[in-house]
Design a protein around this motif. Structure first.
Motif, PDB file in Angstrom:
ATOM      1  N   ASP A  14      39.058 124.606 127.950  1.00  0.00           N
ATOM      2  CA  ASP A  14      38.734 123.742 126.821  1.00  0.00           C
ATOM      3  C   ASP A  14      39.834 122.693 126.659  1.00  0.00           C
ATOM      4  O   ASP A  14      41.002 123.036 126.457  1.00  0.00           O
ATOM      5  CB  ASP A  14      38.622 124.601 125.560  1.00  0.00           C
ATOM      6  N   ALA A  15      39.471 121.414 126.727  1.00  0.00           N
ATOM      7  CA  ALA A  15      40.459 120.334 126.622  1.00  0.00           C
ATOM      8  C   ALA A  15      41.186 120.337 125.287  1.00  0.00           C
ATOM      9  O   ALA A  15      42.297 119.808 125.179  1.00  0.00           O
ATOM     10  CB  ALA A  15      39.784 118.978 126.847  1.00  0.00           C
ATOM     11  N   HIS A  16      40.580 120.924 124.262  1.00  0.00           N
ATOM     12  CA  HIS A  16      41.243 121.019 122.959  1.00  0.00           C
ATOM     13  C   HIS A  16      42.423 121.988 122.986  1.00  0.00           C
ATOM     14  O   HIS A  16      43.233 122.024 122.055  1.00  0.00           O
ATOM     15  CB  HIS A  16      40.243 121.461 121.883  1.00  0.00           C
ATOM     16  N   PHE A  63      34.009 115.104 123.264  1.00  0.00           N
ATOM     17  CA  PHE A  63      34.980 116.021 122.669  1.00  0.00           C
ATOM     18  C   PHE A  63      34.729 116.125 121.169  1.00  0.00           C
ATOM     19  O   PHE A  63      34.682 115.115 120.466  1.00  0.00           O
ATOM     20  CB  PHE A  63      36.412 115.545 122.916  1.00  0.00           C
ATOM     21  N   PRO A 113      38.526 114.790 119.299  1.00  0.00           N
ATOM     22  CA  PRO A 113      39.302 114.006 120.271  1.00  0.00           C
ATOM     23  C   PRO A 113      40.767 113.810 119.891  1.00  0.00           C
ATOM     24  O   PRO A 113      41.618 113.639 120.766  1.00  0.00           O
ATOM     25  CB  PRO A 113      38.561 112.668 120.332  1.00  0.00           C
ATOM     26  N   CYS A 152      34.317 111.047 128.946  1.00  0.00           N
ATOM     27  CA  CYS A 152      34.416 112.397 128.384  1.00  0.00           C
ATOM     28  C   CYS A 152      34.753 112.402 126.899  1.00  0.00           C
ATOM     29  O   CYS A 152      34.312 113.301 126.177  1.00  0.00           O
ATOM     30  CB  CYS A 152      35.473 113.204 129.132  1.00  0.00           C
ATOM     31  N   PHE A 153      35.539 111.432 126.443  1.00  0.00           N
ATOM     32  CA  PHE A 153      36.022 111.493 125.061  1.00  0.00           C
ATOM     33  C   PHE A 153      34.883 111.460 124.048  1.00  0.00           C
ATOM     34  O   PHE A 153      35.014 112.003 122.949  1.00  0.00           O
ATOM     35  CB  PHE A 153      37.031 110.374 124.794  1.00  0.00           C
ATOM     36  N   VAL A 165      42.606 116.583 121.444  1.00  0.00           N
ATOM     37  CA  VAL A 165      42.752 116.382 122.895  1.00  0.00           C
ATOM     38  C   VAL A 165      43.888 115.405 123.175  1.00  0.00           C
ATOM     39  O   VAL A 165      44.678 115.600 124.107  1.00  0.00           O
ATOM     40  CB  VAL A 165      41.436 115.887 123.519  1.00  0.00           C
TER      41      VAL A 165
END
Length: 247
Positions: free
Chosen positions: A97-99, A123, A126, A119-120, A129
């Motif tokens: 998970d980017a978060h 999210f 964001p 990708c943003f 991220v």
């Protein structure tokens, strides 16, 4: 019948677009900067040129092959390229998970370039991220983000945001330790409200539409224990001012 109608509509739209293209410049807005260094057609080559070097570490967020085959690994062949994505798949080395991006790497595993394309908008948070990117990027390292400002709804229900150039400047502002190299937009769109809109808006033109938004920044310092709740509004919007009401 459907094929005939589709063919007629396609030709009609093509002819209309040809006629209307004469007026395309009237749909641009003077205070919206157009990307030049990392516009939609230039950003990949820019990153490959500066990043494909021995000893550099490159992280792509959202690396999974979704709309086509990725050439990133090949073009970063002299560097160490790592593909990160929420789901496993082709061109993915780390699933997560980017978060919570920084939790998947050791403290010493920082990167020289971290980038993300398309990708943003997907999210959910964001700003989180952006903070995670800051944690993993070396001081002096480069961050690049391309996302959408105006685009068709896609990959629902995970289509959460659209971003202006100022939105990306806010996410990667000086308070988080970043210096903006370029923030702008690419690929202008021509738009109007449809006949299905509210009566007062029907068929009215919409100016200032651009498909892609790009941000290129450099990390200039570490910011420990960053917390968005403590940030002062004017520290992230800088010298800008909300426009005066129309008279």
């Amino acid at each position: 019948m459907n094929k005939i109608i589709k063919s007629i509509l396609k030709r009609s739209f093509g002819l209309l677009a040809l006629v209307e293209s004469v007026f395309d410049k009237q749909f641009l807005v003077a205070d919206v900067p157009m990307s030049t260094i990392v516009s939609h057609q230039k950003w990949e080559k820019y990153l490959y040129d500066i990043g494909n070097k021995d000893g550099l570490r490159i992280l792509e967020i959202g690396s999974r092959e979704v709309t086509g085959k990725s050439i990133a690994r090949k073009n970063f062949s002299n560097a160490t390229y790592i593909g990160f994505d929420l789901y496993p798949g082709n061109n993915v080395d780390v699933v997560g998970d980017a978060h919570k991006l920084s939790s998947y790497f050791a403290c010493e595993e920082k990167f020289d370039i971290i980038y993300s394309s398309s990708c943003f908008e997907h999210f959910a948070m964001p700003w989180i991220v952006a903070t995670e990117i800051s944690k993993l990027l070396k001081v002096g390292g480069i961050v690049f983000v391309e996302t959408h400002f105006s685009f068709a709804s896609h990959e629902r229900p995970w289509h959460f945001f659209q971003f202006s150039d100022m939105a990306l400047r806010v996410l990667f502002s000086n308070v988080l330790g970043f210096e903006c190299i370029e923030a702008g937009m690419s690929n202008p769109l021509v738009g109007r409200f449809s006949s299905l809109a509210d009566k007062y808006l029907k068929n009215k033109p919409v100016v200032g539409l651009y498909c892609h938004t790009e941000y290129l920044g450099k990390k200039i310092r570490d910011v420990d224990d960053f917390d968005w709740k403590t940030v002062d509004l004017f520290d992230i919007v800088g010298e800008t001012k909300y426009p005066e009401p129309l008279k």
